[in-house]
Design a protein around this motif. Structure first.
Motif, PDB file in Angstrom:
ATOM      1  N   ASP A  85       0.813  -1.224   0.000  1.00  0.00           N
ATOM      2  CA  ASP A  85       0.000   0.000   0.000  1.00  0.00           C
ATOM      3  C   ASP A  85       0.849   1.277   0.000  1.00  0.00           C
ATOM      4  OD1 ASP A  85      -2.233  -1.565   0.037  1.00  0.00           O
ATOM      5  OD2 ASP A  85      -2.471  -1.492   2.224  1.00  0.00           O
ATOM      6  N   GLU A  86       2.090   1.136   0.424  1.00  0.00           N
ATOM      7  CA  GLU A  86       2.957   2.307   0.477  1.00  0.00           C
ATOM      8  C   GLU A  86       3.850   2.427  -0.761  1.00  0.00           C
ATOM      9  OE1 GLU A  86       5.109   2.232   4.118  1.00  0.00           O
ATOM     10  OE2 GLU A  86       3.303   2.205   5.376  1.00  0.00           O
ATOM     11  N   GLY A  87       3.618   1.538  -1.752  1.00  0.00           N
ATOM     12  CA  GLY A  87       4.369   1.621  -2.998  1.00  0.00           C
ATOM     13  C   GLY A  87       5.707   0.924  -2.979  1.00  0.00           C
ATOM     14  N   ARG A  88       6.029   0.199  -1.902  1.00  0.00           N
ATOM     15  CA  ARG A  88       7.300  -0.512  -1.834  1.00  0.00           C
ATOM     16  C   ARG A  88       7.172  -1.874  -2.522  1.00  0.00           C
ATOM     17  NH1 ARG A  88       8.211  -0.192   4.552  1.00  0.00           N
ATOM     18  NH2 ARG A  88       6.076  -1.008   4.349  1.00  0.00           N
ATOM     19  N   ARG A  89       8.209  -2.247  -3.252  1.00  0.00           N
ATOM     20  CA  ARG A  89       8.166  -3.530  -3.948  1.00  0.00           C
ATOM     21  C   ARG A  89       8.151  -4.670  -2.937  1.00  0.00           C
ATOM     22  NH1 ARG A  89      12.215  -5.983  -8.463  1.00  0.00           N
ATOM     23  NH2 ARG A  89      13.680  -5.778  -6.725  1.00  0.00           N
ATOM     24  N   ARG A  90       7.226  -5.593  -3.097  1.00  0.00           N
ATOM     25  CA  ARG A  90       7.034  -6.640  -2.102  1.00  0.00           C
ATOM     26  C   ARG A  90       8.213  -7.596  -2.016  1.00  0.00           C
ATOM     27  NH1 ARG A  90       1.074  -9.039  -2.434  1.00  0.00           N
ATOM     28  NH2 ARG A  90       1.843  -9.998  -0.502  1.00  0.00           N
ATOM     29  N   LEU A  91       8.921  -7.818  -3.117  1.00  0.00           N
ATOM     30  CA  LEU A  91      10.088  -8.708  -3.076  1.00  0.00           C
ATOM     31  C   LEU A  91      11.176  -8.171  -2.144  1.00  0.00           C
ATOM     32  CD1 LEU A  91      10.626  -9.931  -6.765  1.00  0.00           C
ATOM     33  CD2 LEU A  91       9.773 -11.253  -4.819  1.00  0.00           C
ATOM     34  N   GLU A  92      11.159  -6.846  -1.917  1.00  0.00           N
ATOM     35  CA  GLU A  92      12.145  -6.227  -1.031  1.00  0.00           C
ATOM     36  C   GLU A  92      11.701  -6.245   0.433  1.00  0.00           C
ATOM     37  OE1 GLU A  92      14.914  -5.355  -2.262  1.00  0.00           O
ATOM     38  OE2 GLU A  92      14.581  -4.955  -4.393  1.00  0.00           O
ATOM     39  N   ASP A  93      10.447  -6.626   0.674  1.00  0.00           N
ATOM     40  CA  ASP A  93       9.893  -6.626   2.030  1.00  0.00           C
ATOM     41  C   ASP A  93      10.417  -7.844   2.791  1.00  0.00           C
ATOM     42  OD1 ASP A  93       8.391  -6.629   4.330  1.00  0.00           O
ATOM     43  OD2 ASP A  93       6.480  -6.239   3.319  1.00  0.00           O
ATOM     44  N   ALA A  94      10.928  -7.622   3.988  1.00  0.00           N
ATOM     45  CA  ALA A  94      11.471  -8.716   4.791  1.00  0.00           C
ATOM     46  C   ALA A  94      10.403  -9.718   5.194  1.00  0.00           C
ATOM     47  CB  ALA A  94      12.151  -8.151   6.035  1.00  0.00           C
ATOM     48  N   ASP A  95       9.133  -9.303   5.162  1.00  0.00           N
ATOM     49  CA  ASP A  95       8.038 -10.193   5.558  1.00  0.00           C
ATOM     50  C   ASP A  95       7.306 -10.806   4.362  1.00  0.00           C
ATOM     51  OD1 ASP A  95       8.478  -9.741   8.284  1.00  0.00           O
ATOM     52  OD2 ASP A  95       7.280  -7.893   8.230  1.00  0.00           O
ATOM     53  N   ASP A  96       7.832 -10.622   3.164  1.00  0.00           N
ATOM     54  CA  ASP A  96       7.161 -11.154   1.972  1.00  0.00           C
ATOM     55  C   ASP A  96       7.388 -12.664   1.881  1.00  0.00           C
ATOM     56  OD1 ASP A  96       5.776 -10.985  -0.580  1.00  0.00           O
ATOM     57  OD2 ASP A  96       7.747 -11.416  -1.452  1.00  0.00           O
ATOM     58  N   TRP A  97       6.288 -13.442   1.904  1.00  0.00           N
ATOM     59  CA  TRP A  97       6.425 -14.898   1.921  1.00  0.00           C
ATOM     60  C   TRP A  97       6.934 -15.471   0.602  1.00  0.00           C
ATOM     61  CZ3 TRP A  97       7.124 -18.044   5.617  1.00  0.00           C
ATOM     62  CH2 TRP A  97       6.652 -17.749   6.907  1.00  0.00           C
ATOM     63  N   VAL A  98       6.609 -14.851  -0.504  1.00  0.00           N
ATOM     64  CA  VAL A  98       7.124 -15.337  -1.785  1.00  0.00           C
ATOM     65  C   VAL A  98       8.645 -15.261  -1.799  1.00  0.00           C
ATOM     66  CG1 VAL A  98       7.280 -14.846  -4.254  1.00  0.00           C
ATOM     67  CG2 VAL A  98       5.054 -14.826  -3.124  1.00  0.00           C
ATOM     68  N   SER A  99       9.169 -14.130  -1.348  1.00  0.00           N
ATOM     69  CA  SER A  99      10.619 -13.970  -1.284  1.00  0.00           C
ATOM     70  C   SER A  99      11.238 -15.004  -0.337  1.00  0.00           C
ATOM     71  CB  SER A  99      10.967 -12.548  -0.818  1.00  0.00           C
ATOM     72  OG  SER A  99      12.374 -12.370  -0.779  1.00  0.00           O
ATOM     73  N   HIS A 100      10.574 -15.235   0.804  1.00  0.00           N
ATOM     74  CA  HIS A 100      11.062 -16.233   1.761  1.00  0.00           C
ATOM     75  C   HIS A 100      11.089 -17.630   1.138  1.00  0.00           C
ATOM     76  CE1 HIS A 100      11.689 -13.915   5.337  1.00  0.00           C
ATOM     77  NE2 HIS A 100      10.444 -13.467   5.395  1.00  0.00           N
TER      78      HIS A 100
END
Length: 331
Positions: A85-100
């Motif tokens: 919602d804040e425009g940050r790429r989800r792959l960069e989010d430490a809590d993103d499950w796909v990235s995990h």
């Protein structure tokens, strides 16, 4: 985000499919069903079906991914640049499950299969976070709705190089069951013959120490059926030459006949390049059993068990040889 792989199931290899719900949820559900048909339903896990109410979502995903044997990463149009919602790429989010999920698979050395949905390009290494850049080392496979059957079949066959399909496992089970049954039947029958011959060893020579029979005498005896004696030999064999009963001599065919029927049923699943050997083994069993039955008429009664035993051993041996040549390779 979401996931597709089988719930923990002892003794089976599992496939894990990583996807974003907002990106490729419909593909994940359909692909999960298709791979479930190919590899077996219990080997495919999806979060919406495999996680009980109240369970810790993250813990279940971690546990399932930790025991996975292959990971399929669905990459749709929004997989790379999906944002919060804040425009940050989800792959960069430490809590993103796909990235995990993807980074955990890469770190564990699990075979990873990037799947590009509807023409989505493969991300470049410089477009990915450092923990995911190793994903670009794997060959990507494209799938689309218009070529679904062909694309999914190709994907399944590639995954099958690391994980055997349900059909391949069935063929392996058929191979094991038929081979062991034939070997066991032949071994038990041969051991019975050897034991009976050993018990009757005193009858193997005549009074002067010479052999009590010759091949010529044997041939004449087997073919000399008394017309008025209801199939009994005019020149009956020595007692030692009837080393087992007719009932025991037919044990091999009690295995050959159902084995042949089973092989006819599974022949369509065998690689066409080797199917001829597979069908040859099945026809050998069927024709051999019919031939052994037909030999009851021209062969005199005292030799029936010996003929059944001989034909049975030859048929079983040829079946095993042809089965070996077929390799039981899935088509």
């Amino acid at each position: 985000m979401a996931t597709s792989v089988s719930p923990p199931h002892a003794g089976s290899q599992r496939i894990f499919i990583s996807y974003r719900r907002g990106d490729t949820q419909w593909v994940a559900g359909r692909l999960g069903d298709s791979l479930g048909t190919y590899f077996g339903d219990k080997r495919v896990f999806r979060d919406v079906e495999g996680i009980a109410g109240g369970a810790d979502f993250g813990e279940v995903i971690r546990h399932t991914l930790g025991s996975a044997d292959a990971v399929v990463v669905l990459i749709g149009p929004d997989w790379l640049n999906a944002s919060d919602d804040e425009g940050r790429r989800r792959l960069e989010d430490a809590d993103d499950w796909v990235s995990h999920e993807v980074s955990a698979a890469l770190e564990a050395g699990v075979p990873v299969y990037p799947v590009l949905v509807e023409g989505t390009p493969m991300p470049r290494a410089d477009e990915l976070p450092a923990s995911l850049r190793a994903l670009t080392r794997f060959n990507a496979i494209s799938i689309s709705d218009s070529r679904w059957r062909e694309d999914v079949t190709r994907l399944a066959k590639i995954i099958a190089l690391d994980i055997p399909s349900a059909t391949e496992r069935q063929l392996h089970q058929v191979n094991l069951a038929v081979s062991l049954s034939l070997v066991l039947a032949v071994a038990l029958t041969v051991l019975t013959v050897i034991g009976n011959l050993f018990d009757a060893s005193s009858s193997l020579t005549g009074q002067d120490g010479a052999p009590a029979w010759s091949l010529k005498q044997l041939f004449e005896s087997v073919s000399a059926v008394g017309a008025l004696n209801e199939g009994r030999c005019l020149n009956p064999p020595a007692g030692w030459f009837v080393p087992l009963s007719k009932a025991w001599s037919g044990v091999i065919f009690l295995v050959v006949v159902p084995a042949s029927a089973l092989m006819f049923v599974f022949a369509r699943h065998v690689d066409p390049a080797r199917r001829g050997y597979f069908l040859g083994a099945a026809w050998t069993g069927a024709i051999g059993a019919f031939t052994a039955f037909m030999l009851f008429k021209p062969v005199c009664e005292e030799y029936e068990s010996a003929v059944l035993f001989t034909v049975g051993v030859l048929v079983a041996t040829l079946m095993l040889a042809l089965m070996s040549l077929s390799g039981f390779r899935e088509r």
